[in-house]
Design a protein around this motif. Sequence first.
Motif, PDB file in Angstrom:
ATOM      1  N   THR A   1     -16.304  33.549 -12.363  1.00  0.00           N
ATOM      2  CA  THR A   1     -15.948  32.136 -12.454  1.00  0.00           C
ATOM      3  C   THR A   1     -15.963  31.483 -11.083  1.00  0.00           C
ATOM      4  N   VAL A   2     -16.150  30.097 -11.076  1.00  0.00           N
ATOM      5  CA  VAL A   2     -16.200  29.330  -9.834  1.00  0.00           C
ATOM      6  C   VAL A   2     -15.051  28.342  -9.827  1.00  0.00           C
ATOM      7  N   ALA A   3     -14.336  28.274  -8.721  1.00  0.00           N
ATOM      8  CA  ALA A   3     -13.228  27.335  -8.603  1.00  0.00           C
ATOM      9  C   ALA A   3     -13.740  25.907  -8.561  1.00  0.00           C
ATOM     10  N   THR A   4     -13.099  24.994  -9.311  1.00  0.00           N
ATOM     11  CA  THR A   4     -13.529  23.597  -9.395  1.00  0.00           C
ATOM     12  C   THR A   4     -12.342  22.667  -9.193  1.00  0.00           C
ATOM     13  N   GLY A   5     -12.671  21.385  -8.991  1.00  0.00           N
ATOM     14  CA  GLY A   5     -11.674  20.330  -8.858  1.00  0.00           C
ATOM     15  C   GLY A   5     -12.142  19.062  -9.546  1.00  0.00           C
ATOM     16  N   ARG A   6     -11.435  17.968  -9.351  1.00  0.00           N
ATOM     17  CA  ARG A   6     -11.761  16.686  -9.974  1.00  0.00           C
ATOM     18  C   ARG A   6     -11.840  15.584  -8.920  1.00  0.00           C
ATOM     19  N   ILE A   7     -12.632  14.552  -9.258  1.00  0.00           N
ATOM     20  CA  ILE A   7     -12.767  13.379  -8.384  1.00  0.00           C
ATOM     21  C   ILE A   7     -12.496  12.145  -9.217  1.00  0.00           C
ATOM     22  N   ALA A   8     -11.560  11.341  -8.797  1.00  0.00           N
ATOM     23  CA  ALA A   8     -11.205  10.096  -9.483  1.00  0.00           C
ATOM     24  C   ALA A   8     -11.306   8.945  -8.502  1.00  0.00           C
ATOM     25  N   GLY A   9     -11.653   7.779  -9.013  1.00  0.00           N
ATOM     26  CA  GLY A   9     -11.768   6.611  -8.140  1.00  0.00           C
ATOM     27  C   GLY A   9     -12.047   5.348  -8.912  1.00  0.00           C
ATOM     28  N   LYS A  10     -12.413   4.296  -8.174  1.00  0.00           N
ATOM     29  CA  LYS A  10     -12.656   2.986  -8.766  1.00  0.00           C
ATOM     30  C   LYS A  10     -13.798   2.300  -8.010  1.00  0.00           C
ATOM     31  N   VAL A  11     -14.604   1.554  -8.746  1.00  0.00           N
ATOM     32  CA  VAL A  11     -15.721   0.809  -8.170  1.00  0.00           C
ATOM     33  C   VAL A  11     -15.419  -0.676  -8.339  1.00  0.00           C
ATOM     34  N   ILE A  12     -15.344  -1.423  -7.236  1.00  0.00           N
ATOM     35  CA  ILE A  12     -14.968  -2.833  -7.271  1.00  0.00           C
ATOM     36  C   ILE A  12     -15.928  -3.646  -6.410  1.00  0.00           C
ATOM     37  N   GLU A  13     -15.860  -4.972  -6.589  1.00  0.00           N
ATOM     38  CA  GLU A  13     -16.697  -5.894  -5.822  1.00  0.00           C
ATOM     39  C   GLU A  13     -15.813  -6.713  -4.880  1.00  0.00           C
ATOM     40  N   ARG A  14     -16.095  -6.612  -3.611  1.00  0.00           N
ATOM     41  CA  ARG A  14     -15.367  -7.348  -2.557  1.00  0.00           C
ATOM     42  C   ARG A  14     -13.863  -7.146  -2.664  1.00  0.00           C
ATOM     43  N   GLY A  15     -13.459  -5.936  -3.085  1.00  0.00           N
ATOM     44  CA  GLY A  15     -12.049  -5.586  -3.112  1.00  0.00           C
ATOM     45  C   GLY A  15     -11.246  -6.204  -4.224  1.00  0.00           C
ATOM     46  N   ARG A  16     -11.907  -6.895  -5.200  1.00  0.00           N
ATOM     47  CA  ARG A  16     -11.139  -7.565  -6.249  1.00  0.00           C
ATOM     48  C   ARG A  16     -11.672  -7.265  -7.640  1.00  0.00           C
ATOM     49  N   GLU A  17     -12.868  -7.730  -7.916  1.00  0.00           N
ATOM     50  CA  GLU A  17     -13.400  -7.647  -9.275  1.00  0.00           C
ATOM     51  C   GLU A  17     -13.944  -6.245  -9.558  1.00  0.00           C
ATOM     52  N   PRO A  18     -13.572  -5.640 -10.714  1.00  0.00           N
ATOM     53  CA  PRO A  18     -14.130  -4.320 -11.064  1.00  0.00           C
ATOM     54  C   PRO A  18     -15.584  -4.441 -11.489  1.00  0.00           C
ATOM     55  N   ILE A  19     -16.318  -3.375 -11.290  1.00  0.00           N
ATOM     56  CA  ILE A  19     -17.730  -3.307 -11.693  1.00  0.00           C
ATOM     57  C   ILE A  19     -17.830  -2.294 -12.831  1.00  0.00           C
ATOM     58  N   PRO A  20     -17.941  -2.741 -14.062  1.00  0.00           N
ATOM     59  CA  PRO A  20     -18.002  -1.795 -15.182  1.00  0.00           C
ATOM     60  C   PRO A  20     -19.401  -1.235 -15.377  1.00  0.00           C
ATOM     61  N   TYR A  21     -19.455  -0.086 -16.036  1.00  0.00           N
ATOM     62  CA  TYR A  21     -20.710   0.562 -16.470  1.00  0.00           C
ATOM     63  C   TYR A  21     -21.650   0.877 -15.297  1.00  0.00           C
TER      64      TYR A  21
END
Length: 327
Positions: free
Chosen positions: A72-92
Amino acid sequence: MTRPKLRLQKALTAQASIGMVGRLWQSPTLSSTSQGSVHMNVSGRSRLGAALLVAIGLAFSNGALAQGGPGTVATGRIAGKVIERGREPIPYANVIVLGTRQGTQTDETGAFLLTNVPVGSEQIQVQAIGYDKQVQTVQVNAGQTSTLNFNFGESKVVKEIEVIEVRAEKRIDTKSSTSKQSFTAEKLRELPVDNLKAAVGVKAGVVAQGGELHFRGGRGGEVKFHFDGVEVSDPLFGGGGDIATLAVAGTDVITGGMDAEYGNALSGIVSVNTKEGTERFSGEVRWDTDRYGTPTKTFDNFDRFTFGFGGPTPVKNLTYFATYEGT
Protein backbone atom coordinates in the motif's frame (compact mmCIF):
# COMPACT_ATOMS: atom_id res chain seq x y z
CA MET A 1 36.15 -60.29 34.79
CA THR A 2 37.12 -56.65 34.58
CA ARG A 3 35.33 -55.94 31.30
CA PRO A 4 31.87 -57.19 32.45
CA LYS A 5 32.12 -55.16 35.68
CA LEU A 6 32.84 -51.99 33.64
CA ARG A 7 29.80 -52.54 31.44
CA LEU A 8 27.63 -53.04 34.53
CA GLN A 9 28.76 -49.67 35.96
CA LYS A 10 28.00 -47.81 32.73
CA ALA A 11 24.56 -49.35 32.60
CA LEU A 12 23.81 -48.36 36.20
CA THR A 13 25.08 -44.85 35.58
CA ALA A 14 22.88 -44.43 32.50
CA GLN A 15 19.84 -45.73 34.38
CA ALA A 16 20.49 -43.35 37.26
CA SER A 17 20.80 -40.46 34.85
CA ILE A 18 17.49 -41.30 33.19
CA GLY A 19 15.79 -41.51 36.54
CA MET A 20 17.23 -38.20 37.62
CA VAL A 21 16.01 -36.50 34.40
CA GLY A 22 12.54 -37.90 34.92
CA ARG A 23 12.40 -36.50 38.45
CA LEU A 24 13.68 -33.08 37.31
CA TRP A 25 10.95 -32.89 34.58
CA GLN A 26 8.30 -33.57 37.21
CA SER A 27 9.81 -31.10 39.68
CA PRO A 28 11.83 -28.48 37.80
CA THR A 29 12.71 -26.69 41.07
CA LEU A 30 14.97 -29.49 42.24
CA SER A 31 18.69 -29.12 41.68
CA SER A 32 20.31 -31.80 43.88
CA THR A 33 22.79 -33.02 41.24
CA SER A 34 24.95 -31.33 38.69
CA GLN A 35 23.18 -33.10 35.86
CA GLY A 36 19.78 -31.70 37.03
CA SER A 37 21.30 -28.24 37.27
CA VAL A 38 22.54 -28.38 33.70
CA HIS A 39 19.09 -29.58 32.56
CA MET A 40 17.38 -26.61 34.25
CA ASN A 41 19.74 -24.06 32.64
CA VAL A 42 19.13 -25.40 29.17
CA SER A 43 15.34 -25.29 29.59
CA GLY A 44 15.39 -21.66 30.85
CA ARG A 45 17.50 -20.47 27.89
CA SER A 46 15.16 -22.15 25.40
CA ARG A 47 12.14 -20.39 26.91
CA LEU A 48 13.92 -17.03 26.88
CA GLY A 49 14.86 -17.41 23.19
CA ALA A 50 11.31 -18.29 22.26
CA ALA A 51 10.00 -15.22 24.09
CA LEU A 52 12.48 -12.99 22.23
CA LEU A 53 11.40 -14.40 18.83
CA VAL A 54 7.72 -13.75 19.63
CA ALA A 55 8.46 -10.16 20.69
CA ILE A 56 10.41 -9.46 17.48
CA GLY A 57 7.60 -10.91 15.34
CA LEU A 58 5.00 -8.72 17.06
CA ALA A 59 7.15 -5.64 16.56
CA PHE A 60 7.46 -6.26 12.81
CA SER A 61 3.75 -6.98 12.47
CA ASN A 62 2.83 -3.76 14.31
CA GLY A 63 5.17 -1.79 12.02
CA ALA A 64 3.57 -3.29 8.92
CA LEU A 65 0.06 -2.52 10.20
CA ALA A 66 1.06 1.06 10.99
CA GLN A 67 2.22 1.51 7.38
CA GLY A 68 -1.11 0.21 5.92
CA GLY A 69 0.05 -3.30 5.10
CA PRO A 70 2.47 -4.53 2.49
CA GLY A 71 2.02 -3.09 -1.05
CA THR A 72 0.00 0.00 0.00
CA VAL A 73 0.95 3.68 -0.58
CA ALA A 74 0.39 6.42 1.97
CA THR A 75 -1.99 9.15 0.70
CA GLY A 76 -3.50 12.46 1.79
CA ARG A 77 -6.16 14.97 0.71
CA ILE A 78 -6.15 18.44 -0.84
CA ALA A 79 -8.99 20.89 -0.24
CA GLY A 80 -9.38 24.45 -1.44
CA LYS A 81 -11.43 27.08 -3.22
CA VAL A 82 -11.27 28.79 -6.62
CA ILE A 83 -12.40 32.45 -6.64
CA GLU A 84 -12.23 35.54 -8.85
CA ARG A 85 -10.44 38.63 -7.51
CA GLY A 86 -10.82 37.32 -3.96
CA ARG A 87 -14.63 37.53 -3.93
CA GLU A 88 -16.74 35.73 -6.50
CA PRO A 89 -16.52 31.89 -6.64
CA ILE A 90 -15.77 30.20 -9.95
CA PRO A 91 -17.96 27.10 -10.29
CA TYR A 92 -17.34 24.06 -12.50
CA ALA A 93 -13.59 24.68 -12.93
CA ASN A 94 -11.39 21.66 -13.71
CA VAL A 95 -8.88 20.73 -10.97
CA ILE A 96 -6.30 18.05 -11.81
CA VAL A 97 -3.11 16.60 -10.29
CA LEU A 98 -0.42 16.97 -12.96
CA GLY A 99 1.26 13.75 -13.96
CA THR A 100 -1.69 11.61 -12.80
CA ARG A 101 -5.23 10.83 -13.83
CA GLN A 102 -6.70 12.29 -10.67
CA GLY A 103 -8.98 15.32 -10.91
CA THR A 104 -12.24 16.87 -9.84
CA GLN A 105 -14.47 19.89 -10.44
CA THR A 106 -15.41 22.84 -8.27
CA ASP A 107 -18.98 23.10 -7.02
CA GLU A 108 -21.31 26.12 -7.06
CA THR A 109 -19.32 27.78 -4.24
CA GLY A 110 -15.97 27.24 -5.99
CA ALA A 111 -14.81 24.60 -3.46
CA PHE A 112 -13.05 21.33 -4.40
CA LEU A 113 -11.63 18.24 -2.66
CA LEU A 114 -9.02 15.81 -3.97
CA THR A 115 -8.71 12.45 -2.16
CA ASN A 116 -6.13 9.63 -2.30
CA VAL A 117 -3.35 11.99 -3.42
CA PRO A 118 0.12 10.39 -3.10
CA VAL A 119 2.34 11.75 -0.32
CA GLY A 120 4.93 14.27 -1.43
CA SER A 121 5.15 17.45 -3.46
CA GLU A 122 2.39 17.62 -6.09
CA GLN A 123 1.47 20.21 -8.75
CA ILE A 124 -2.22 21.14 -8.95
CA GLN A 125 -3.63 22.79 -12.09
CA VAL A 126 -6.94 24.70 -12.27
CA GLN A 127 -8.52 25.73 -15.57
CA ALA A 128 -11.85 27.54 -16.00
CA ILE A 129 -13.65 28.81 -19.09
CA GLY A 130 -12.67 32.40 -19.85
CA TYR A 131 -9.56 32.38 -17.60
CA ASP A 132 -5.90 31.49 -17.98
CA LYS A 133 -4.96 28.24 -16.23
CA GLN A 134 -3.01 28.34 -12.97
CA VAL A 135 -0.57 25.80 -11.47
CA GLN A 136 0.51 25.66 -7.80
CA THR A 137 2.70 23.25 -5.81
CA VAL A 138 1.51 21.75 -2.50
CA GLN A 139 3.03 19.33 0.03
CA VAL A 140 0.82 16.33 0.79
CA ASN A 141 1.26 14.49 4.12
CA ALA A 142 -0.01 11.02 4.95
CA GLY A 143 -3.50 11.00 6.47
CA GLN A 144 -3.73 14.82 6.48
CA THR A 145 -5.65 17.44 4.47
CA SER A 146 -3.61 20.16 2.76
CA THR A 147 -5.26 23.50 1.92
CA LEU A 148 -4.71 25.15 -1.49
CA ASN A 149 -6.64 28.18 -2.83
CA PHE A 150 -6.62 29.74 -6.30
CA ASN A 151 -7.36 33.40 -7.01
CA PHE A 152 -8.05 34.37 -10.64
CA GLY A 153 -8.13 37.81 -12.17
CA GLU A 154 -10.94 39.31 -14.23
CA SER A 155 -12.46 37.08 -16.89
CA LYS A 156 -11.40 37.81 -20.44
CA VAL A 157 -12.92 36.97 -23.81
CA VAL A 158 -10.99 34.15 -25.43
CA LYS A 159 -12.10 34.88 -28.99
CA GLU A 160 -14.62 37.15 -30.63
CA ILE A 161 -16.92 35.28 -32.99
CA GLU A 162 -17.97 37.20 -36.05
CA VAL A 163 -21.72 37.17 -36.57
CA ILE A 164 -22.75 36.52 -40.15
CA GLU A 165 -26.32 37.29 -41.11
CA VAL A 166 -27.67 35.23 -43.97
CA ARG A 167 -30.88 36.13 -45.76
CA ALA A 168 -32.53 33.91 -48.32
CA GLU A 169 -35.73 33.96 -50.28
CA LYS A 170 -37.99 30.95 -50.32
CA ARG A 171 -38.04 29.84 -53.94
CA ILE A 172 -40.56 27.01 -53.82
CA ASP A 173 -43.35 26.44 -51.31
CA THR A 174 -44.05 22.70 -51.30
CA LYS A 175 -47.27 23.16 -49.30
CA SER A 176 -48.96 25.49 -51.78
CA SER A 177 -50.50 24.81 -55.22
CA THR A 178 -50.22 28.46 -56.28
CA SER A 179 -47.84 29.40 -59.11
CA LYS A 180 -46.32 32.69 -57.96
CA GLN A 181 -43.35 34.79 -59.01
CA SER A 182 -42.15 37.81 -57.03
CA PHE A 183 -39.79 40.78 -57.37
CA THR A 184 -38.86 43.64 -55.04
CA ALA A 185 -38.46 47.37 -55.54
CA GLU A 186 -34.69 46.94 -55.89
CA LYS A 187 -35.16 44.33 -58.59
CA LEU A 188 -37.68 46.55 -60.38
CA ARG A 189 -35.10 49.37 -60.41
CA GLU A 190 -32.52 47.06 -62.01
CA LEU A 191 -34.78 45.77 -64.81
CA PRO A 192 -34.51 47.58 -68.21
CA VAL A 193 -38.22 48.46 -68.27
CA ASP A 194 -40.24 51.67 -68.21
CA ASN A 195 -43.12 50.73 -65.89
CA LEU A 196 -44.64 47.99 -63.74
CA LYS A 197 -46.56 46.30 -66.57
CA ALA A 198 -43.38 45.93 -68.60
CA ALA A 199 -41.67 44.31 -65.58
CA VAL A 200 -44.55 41.83 -65.20
CA GLY A 201 -44.32 41.05 -68.93
CA VAL A 202 -40.83 39.56 -68.58
CA LYS A 203 -42.04 36.82 -66.22
CA ALA A 204 -42.52 33.25 -67.40
CA GLY A 205 -46.03 32.53 -68.69
CA VAL A 206 -46.82 36.22 -69.30
CA VAL A 207 -46.95 38.03 -72.63
CA ALA A 208 -47.10 41.85 -72.90
CA GLN A 209 -48.74 42.88 -76.16
CA GLY A 210 -50.69 45.96 -77.23
CA GLY A 211 -50.52 47.48 -73.78
CA GLU A 212 -52.18 44.42 -72.24
CA LEU A 213 -50.94 41.44 -70.25
CA HIS A 214 -51.91 37.92 -71.26
CA PHE A 215 -51.47 35.15 -68.72
CA ARG A 216 -51.26 31.58 -70.05
CA GLY A 217 -52.93 32.55 -73.33
CA GLY A 218 -55.88 34.35 -71.73
CA ARG A 219 -57.37 37.68 -72.73
CA GLY A 220 -56.14 40.95 -71.26
CA GLY A 221 -59.36 41.57 -69.33
CA GLU A 222 -58.93 38.29 -67.42
CA VAL A 223 -55.96 39.68 -65.41
CA LYS A 224 -56.72 41.54 -62.18
CA PHE A 225 -54.52 44.09 -60.37
CA HIS A 226 -54.55 44.37 -56.58
CA PHE A 227 -52.88 47.26 -54.74
CA ASP A 228 -52.45 46.44 -51.04
CA GLY A 229 -55.25 43.87 -51.28
CA VAL A 230 -57.73 46.17 -53.08
CA GLU A 231 -58.73 45.43 -56.67
CA VAL A 232 -57.89 48.31 -59.02
CA SER A 233 -58.99 48.66 -62.65
CA ASP A 234 -59.23 51.37 -65.27
CA PRO A 235 -62.88 52.58 -65.20
CA LEU A 236 -62.75 54.19 -68.69
CA PHE A 237 -60.87 51.77 -70.90
CA GLY A 238 -60.83 48.66 -68.70
CA GLY A 239 -57.73 46.69 -67.94
CA GLY A 240 -55.55 46.99 -64.89
CA GLY A 241 -54.46 50.12 -63.19
CA ASP A 242 -50.98 51.59 -63.27
CA ILE A 243 -48.76 52.90 -60.49
CA ALA A 244 -45.50 54.83 -60.21
CA THR A 245 -42.43 52.64 -59.92
CA LEU A 246 -41.17 54.56 -56.86
CA ALA A 247 -44.33 53.59 -54.99
CA VAL A 248 -43.80 49.84 -55.44
CA ALA A 249 -42.34 47.93 -52.48
CA GLY A 250 -42.88 44.45 -53.91
CA THR A 251 -44.98 42.60 -56.48
CA ASP A 252 -46.38 39.04 -56.68
CA VAL A 253 -47.35 37.64 -60.07
CA ILE A 254 -49.79 34.71 -59.67
CA THR A 255 -50.28 32.69 -62.83
CA GLY A 256 -52.23 29.69 -61.51
CA GLY A 257 -53.94 28.13 -58.52
CA MET A 258 -55.45 31.39 -57.26
CA ASP A 259 -56.97 31.39 -53.78
CA ALA A 260 -60.60 32.29 -53.12
CA GLU A 261 -59.63 35.81 -52.04
CA TYR A 262 -58.85 36.69 -55.67
CA GLY A 263 -62.33 36.70 -57.19
CA ASN A 264 -63.26 37.54 -60.82
CA ALA A 265 -59.78 36.59 -62.04
CA LEU A 266 -59.61 33.97 -64.78
CA SER A 267 -56.02 34.13 -66.01
CA GLY A 268 -53.85 35.71 -63.31
CA ILE A 269 -53.28 38.21 -60.53
CA VAL A 270 -50.79 41.07 -60.13
CA SER A 271 -50.63 41.88 -56.40
CA VAL A 272 -48.67 45.04 -55.55
CA ASN A 273 -47.51 46.13 -52.09
CA THR A 274 -46.85 49.88 -51.86
CA LYS A 275 -44.26 51.73 -49.80
CA GLU A 276 -45.02 53.25 -46.42
CA GLY A 277 -43.61 56.26 -44.61
CA THR A 278 -41.09 55.93 -41.79
CA GLU A 279 -40.22 57.91 -38.67
CA ARG A 280 -37.66 59.90 -40.68
CA PHE A 281 -38.32 62.08 -43.69
CA SER A 282 -36.88 60.70 -46.93
CA GLY A 283 -37.48 60.98 -50.64
CA GLU A 284 -36.21 60.21 -54.14
CA VAL A 285 -36.30 62.02 -57.49
CA ARG A 286 -35.73 60.38 -60.89
CA TRP A 287 -35.56 61.60 -64.48
CA ASP A 288 -35.68 58.99 -67.23
CA THR A 289 -34.93 60.12 -70.77
CA ASP A 290 -33.73 58.77 -74.10
CA ARG A 291 -31.84 61.90 -75.07
CA TYR A 292 -28.16 61.49 -75.74
CA GLY A 293 -26.64 64.89 -75.11
CA THR A 294 -28.91 67.07 -77.31
CA PRO A 295 -32.70 67.21 -77.92
CA THR A 296 -32.21 66.07 -81.53
CA LYS A 297 -30.56 62.80 -80.46
CA THR A 298 -33.61 60.96 -79.19
CA PHE A 299 -35.31 57.68 -79.96
CA ASP A 300 -39.00 58.46 -79.33
CA ASN A 301 -38.72 61.73 -77.41
CA PHE A 302 -39.19 60.02 -74.05
CA ASP A 303 -38.94 62.03 -70.85
CA ARG A 304 -40.37 60.95 -67.48
CA PHE A 305 -40.10 62.66 -64.10
CA THR A 306 -40.78 60.72 -60.92
CA PHE A 307 -40.43 61.74 -57.31
CA GLY A 308 -41.55 60.21 -54.04
CA PHE A 309 -41.21 61.30 -50.43
CA GLY A 310 -42.57 60.31 -47.02
CA GLY A 311 -42.13 60.68 -43.29
CA PRO A 312 -43.89 61.15 -39.97
CA THR A 313 -46.91 63.31 -39.15
CA PRO A 314 -47.87 65.23 -36.01
CA VAL A 315 -50.19 62.34 -35.16
CA LYS A 316 -48.43 59.62 -33.22
CA ASN A 317 -47.74 56.41 -35.21
CA LEU A 318 -49.12 57.97 -38.40
CA THR A 319 -46.85 58.27 -41.42
CA TYR A 320 -47.29 59.11 -45.09
CA PHE A 321 -45.70 58.41 -48.47
CA ALA A 322 -46.57 60.24 -51.71
CA THR A 323 -45.38 59.76 -55.29
CA TYR A 324 -45.83 61.53 -58.62
CA GLU A 325 -44.93 60.36 -62.08
CA GLY A 326 -45.37 62.34 -65.31
CA THR A 327 -44.09 62.34 -68.87
